[in-house]
Design a protein around this motif. Structure first.
Motif, PDB file in Angstrom:
ATOM      1  N   CYS A 184      -7.275  93.672  33.769  1.00  0.00           N
ATOM      2  CA  CYS A 184      -6.421  94.125  32.673  1.00  0.00           C
ATOM      3  C   CYS A 184      -5.835  95.491  33.013  1.00  0.00           C
ATOM      4  CB  CYS A 184      -7.230  94.201  31.378  1.00  0.00           C
ATOM      5  SG  CYS A 184      -6.297  94.881  29.992  1.00  0.00           S
ATOM      6  N   PHE A 233      -4.759  97.626  31.237  1.00  0.00           N
ATOM      7  CA  PHE A 233      -5.154  98.671  30.299  1.00  0.00           C
ATOM      8  C   PHE A 233      -6.612  99.079  30.488  1.00  0.00           C
ATOM      9  CE2 PHE A 233      -1.773  96.983  27.160  1.00  0.00           C
ATOM     10  CZ  PHE A 233      -0.794  97.751  27.768  1.00  0.00           C
ATOM     11  N   CYS A 234      -7.521  98.077  30.441  1.00  0.00           N
ATOM     12  CA  CYS A 234      -8.929  98.459  30.396  1.00  0.00           C
ATOM     13  C   CYS A 234      -9.710  98.063  31.645  1.00  0.00           C
ATOM     14  CB  CYS A 234      -9.587  97.858  29.158  1.00  0.00           C
ATOM     15  SG  CYS A 234      -9.764  96.074  29.237  1.00  0.00           S
ATOM     16  N   CYS A 252      -6.162  91.638  29.231  1.00  0.00           N
ATOM     17  CA  CYS A 252      -7.276  90.899  28.659  1.00  0.00           C
ATOM     18  C   CYS A 252      -7.012  90.575  27.195  1.00  0.00           C
ATOM     19  CB  CYS A 252      -8.578  91.693  28.794  1.00  0.00           C
ATOM     20  SG  CYS A 252      -8.732  93.009  27.584  1.00  0.00           S
ATOM     21  N   HIS A 268      -5.245  93.358  24.155  1.00  0.00           N
ATOM     22  CA  HIS A 268      -4.422  94.078  25.128  1.00  0.00           C
ATOM     23  C   HIS A 268      -3.206  93.271  25.546  1.00  0.00           C
ATOM     24  CE1 HIS A 268      -7.913  96.986  26.231  1.00  0.00           C
ATOM     25  NE2 HIS A 268      -7.229  97.366  25.159  1.00  0.00           N
TER      26      HIS A 268
HETATM   27 ZN   LIG Z   1      -7.958  94.962  28.417  1.00  0.00          ZN
END
Ligand SMILES: [Zn+2]
Ligand SMILES: [Zn+2]
Ligand SMILES: [Zn+2]
Lengths: 816, 111
Positions: free
Chosen positions: A18, A20-21, A40, A50
């Protein structure tokens, strides 16, 4: 091959982690079909997963599942038509078997022959529910996994998405590099001097201007089909429809567009025109009036392109006003100068001959609080008037202007941020018999208004004392053009005539930025009244003030909506605070108008208590605001109001945002139909939805799903709260629209917006919403308790409404 | 070492509010746009393959005390090009989908 990465987080992560994370369980991630990035299905600290955060912010719509996930590499698409827009996709189960199939919401899931087959059409559900993909399709990472992953905030997601627009390979770490995101200096309450004022507000205006330019210049449409016409003034008109875009931009009359011919059937051609008509409930047509008819390919219809032309005029005028404020000591009186900057100044009472009567000829008699306002204003160099909804703000302002004019202190400049507000006030001032000139922007001269006859350009057309100008004007209208010598003469004559008319007016009315018009350059106005001043940004409000102001009257209501600032950064830094509001914070007590003439007393009670310390009095009786013989199922006959609670069953399904939208739209349609059946005229009904996006949906739903003639529904106005500010309707239906566990109430959290929404109706109001969710918000909790106590919190079918026994949620503490 | 308890918490902020309203807007606009465009679609003809029926029926859902982690097996039909594809799916027994199916089966039995 490992991609070259320079950071800890991404170094060891696979490509499908992901963005982002960093979560990378193949069952939990999907790839965006547009930009090929992976995200994700976990929410982290935000209200949507996300992947949904990404799709929405990037306006992407397609996804592919991971090859190592339970379903293998799969592009999500409609089984029947191949549509890949995940916002339209859902599934239906088989009637008797544990089989499901992906189908688009429309038309595939609604096809009538589905009924005959083994599929249960009624069970269609969207793939995205509660801003997350259905967990059985894309697994939601466990709480433990989410906590262990990189923590990313909504702010960071937002910034990253912004940076990706320029640099698709940017990473979260790039955010921390200097220069990417510096917050501008925020506004102050008090300023040392006008230079400091300019130094702080100038950059904020610049930010807003840049934002506006970026937004407008990104709008280009090709393959436009044009229908040509000729206006009454012989100017060429082009009608066309613009494709819907995802941008927030709304076209306004007077905006400038460039039209270009891109086809092969004629020479390349382009011309600029002003928008004279924008899309409405009836048609999606846009109409522009071309600046010049020359060479317009009127025999061609296809292959045109439209661009927006960004104009810096209004921003330039605000900047110029702040500069004048700083460098020119004659721009305002010393008293006004120090007051505006928040300095301590000794109060001044002006020597004035007070009139015997405070009401003005041609206008309604004033009530006691209005008289008090007029009287006080006349004696003070700086006043704030607060006009809650329906308290006769415009009449009071016009009466003030009348008396100021009679005091012979020179011409009065009257402004408001919006053209509509200026027109309304112009009309009232005209009624008092004063000589009024309405100065319009050149780009708006073709736009009709109820006070067109007072507009400078029209008054000039009707000046009989100038036969030469009239003749040239006629020639220009007929042929569309003049010889260059004639044109020169025409312009000189016109300029002189304009100056003469302006000089002889008692009152000049224009928008705030209109006060920066070159035609007013040599003018000085010692008296300035700004109506709706709480809807203007400070720099905007300064434009009329710096023309020599010695007496300033700001009218508005800081308990209703403030100015619209598009650039979030500028808004956060305080550009969205009006001058009126700052002066209130500085301790200048506004004079409040206290008698409202709009709402049925039952309707005004709650807003009065919550927003105006209970100070609103009713100038109308219940009987005057009761429609006789109206067959409508008000739960309490003497209270034309209720809160229509969405039923428990719907609440279960409320995890699907789309389902809820449909329910709300259907409830709104049923109520509207009931009103129409009872004989209420469609133009007396207003439907307020908190979100602009929802508006279109309700309009469309009523036209497709309404039981009465489509035309009736088309005349019902459906608009956002903001569009209803300053206006009223007999009946208002307020649809709260959004309600589920993972979200707040959004726009309706803003007390000022709720105030506006609740105070538009004259005869009756119905609120449709989910009490359980709304009651979490303290303000709404108040409202619900109030409605419940009055026994107007109801549920069930419209013809059999019953008191709702729904339990409220505990309100969250207000956090500031 | 800090021990984190519970799941991630929603942090409210302007950006998140903006996201939510942008989501609503995008959804509504996509739906509206879809309903105004005229899409030519094939007439629906989605047959449930015989072998799927057998498979689904062969595993009747036992009424037993359930925990949210229990799952039911479903088959998801998708299509790649002209070829239909079938994927096995584990759906929690507590989901609407599973509950609805069980209700319908019970109705059928009672009848
Ligand atoms: Zn994520
Ligand atoms: Zn993407
Ligand atoms: Zn389809």
């Amino acid at each position: 091959e490992e991609e070259e990465e320079d950071t800890y987080y991404t170094k060891d992560l696979p490509n499908h982690a992901c963005k982002f994370c960093g979560i990378h369980d193949p069952n939990c991630v999907v790839m965006c079909g547009m930009c090929k990035k992976w995200f994700c299905n976990g929410r982290g600290n935000t209200s949507g997963s996300h992947i949904i955060n990404h799709l929405v912010r990037a306006k992407h719509k397609e996804v592919t599942l991971h090859k190592d996930g339970a379903l293998g590499e799969t592009v999500l698409e409609c089984y029947n038509c191949g549509c890949r827009n995940v916002f339209l996709l859902g599934f239906i189960p088989a009637k008797a078997d544990s089989v499901v199939v992906l189908l688009c919401r429309q038309p595939c899931a609604t096809q009538s022959n589905l009924k005959d087959m083994n599929w249960d059409q009624t069970q269609w559900q969207p793939l995205i529910q509660d801003r997350c993909f259905l967990p059985w399709l894309v697994k939601v990472p466990s709480e433990h996994e989410q906590l262990r992953a990189r923590q990313i905030t909504a702010q960071q997601i937002n910034k990253l998405e912004e940076i990706w627009k320029e640099n698709p390979n940017a990473t979260l770490e790039d955010l921390e590099k200097p220069g990417v995101d510096e917050e501008p200096q925020a506004v102050l309450l008090r300023y040392e001097d006008a230079y400091q004022y300019q130094n702080i507000l100038g950059p904020l205006v610049k930010l807003e201007a840049d934002y506006d330019r970026k937004l407008k210049e990104s709008q280009t449409h090709s393959n436009i089909t044009v229908r040509w016409d000729l206006g009454l003034n012989k100017k060429r008109l082009a009608y066309f429809t613009m494709p819907k875009t995802d941008s927030d931009m709304r076209l306004m009359p007077g905006d400038e567009l460039r039209i270009r011919y891109e086809g092969e059937l004629g020479p390349k051609w382009k011309e600029v025109g002003h928008v004279v008509k924008v899309p409405d409930n009836y048609t999606e047509d846009v109409c522009i009036e071309l600046r010049s008819n020359a060479g317009a390919p009127v025999d061609l219809t296809h292959n045109f392109a439209i661009d927006f032309v960004w104009k810096s005029t209004s921003f330039d005028r605000m900047q110029a006003a702040m500069k004048t404020f700083a460098v020119d000591e004659t721009s305002v009186s010393g008293y006004i100068y120090h007051k505006l900057l928040g300095h301590e100044v000794e109060d001044v009472v002006m020597k004035t001959q007070l009139p015997k009567r405070f009401s003005a000829p041609g206008l309604p008699e004033l009530n006691h609080s209005q008289v008090y306002a007029v009287k006080t204003v006349l004696q003070r160099p700086l006043s704030l008037i607060q006009g809650p909804p329906g308290t006769g703000k415009t009449v009071t302002s016009a009466s003030i202007v009348y008396h100021l004019a009679k005091q012979n202190n020179g011409q009065i400049l009257v402004c408001a941020p919006s053209n509509i507000a200026v027109d309304q006030l112009t009309e009232k001032i005209h009624r008092t018999g004063l000589k009024v000139v309405r100065l319009c922007a050149k780009s708006r001269e073709a736009i009709d208004s109820p006070v067109s006859f007072l507009a400078l350009h029209n008054q000039i057309r009707n000046m009989e004392s100038l036969p030469e100008l009239q003749k040239l004007q006629q020639l220009k209208d007929e042929t569309g053009e003049l010889s260059s010598a004639d044109e020169k003469r025409y312009r000189t004559l016109k300029r002189n005539a304009e100056r003469e008319l302006l000089q002889h007016a008692d009152v000049i009315c224009c928008t705030c930025v209109g006060a920066g018009d070159p035609r007013l350059q040599k003018f000085q106005f010692r008296t300035v009244l700004v109506d709706e001043s709480t809807q203007a940004t400070e720099p905007e409000c300064m434009v009329p003030i710096i023309l020599g102001c010695k007496q300033l009257i700001l009218v508005g209501d800081h308990c209703q909506l403030g100015p619209v600032v598009m650039c979030k950064k500028a808004a956060r830094a305080g550009l969205s605070q009006s001058l009126f509001e700052r002066l209130v914070v500085l301790g200048i007590r506004p004079i409040r108008l206290q008698v409202q003439y709009r709402m049925h007393p039952a309707l005004s009670a709650f807003p009065s208590n919550i927003f105006y310390e209970g100070s609103l009095q009713n100038g109308v009786t219940a009987a005057e605001r009761t429609k006789k013989g109206l067959d409508f199922p008000w739960p309490q006959p003497d209270k034309p109001m209720f809160f229509y609670a969405t039923s428990g069953q719907e609440e279960i399904a409320s995890s699907g945002t789309s389902y809820l939208n449909r329910t709300e739209a259907s409830n709104v349609e049923k109520i509207t139909t009931k009103f129409l059946r009872a004989g209420v005229k469609p133009d007396q009904i207003g439907i307020i939805t908190p979100y602009e996006g929802q508006r279109a949906f309700v309009v469309q739903y009523m036209q497709f799903g309404g039981q009465l003639h489509t035309k009736l529904y088309m005349e019902v106005e459906v608009a956002s709260v903001d569009a209803f500010q300053g206006r009223e309707k007999d009946f208002i239906i307020l649809s709260c629209v959004r309600a589920n566990e993972h979200q707040g109430i959004g726009f309706l959290n803003d007390p000022r917006r709720l105030n506006v929404a609740l105070t538009r109706a004259r005869y009756g109001i119905i609120i449709v919403g989910n009490p359980k969710v709304l009651s979490k918000q303290p303000l709404w909790n108040n409202l619900l308790v109030d409605y419940k106590e009055q026994k107007v919190l109801v549920e069930g079918p419209l013809n059999n409404l019953k008191e709702s026994m729904v339990q409220f949620s505990k309100p969250r503490k207000l956090v500031n | 070492v800090t021990l984190l308890m519970g799941g991630p918490k929603l942090v409210k902020c302007a950006e998140d509010e903006d996201f939510m309203s942008a989501f609503d807007k995008m959804l509504a606009e996509n739906i509206q746009h879809r309903s105004t465009e005229t899409v030519k679609v094939p007439t629906l003809d989605i047959a449930i393959p015989q072998n799927m029926k057998v498979k689904a029926k062969a595993a009747p859902i036992e009424p037993k005390p359930e925990s949210p982690t229990d799952t039911v097996n479903f088959v998801l039909m998708t299509r790649r090009g002209n070829k239909a594809q079938y994927h096995n799916l584990d759906i929690p027994v507590t989901s609407d989908l599973a509950i609805n199916l069980r209700n319908r089966e019970q109705e059928a039995v009672e009848r």
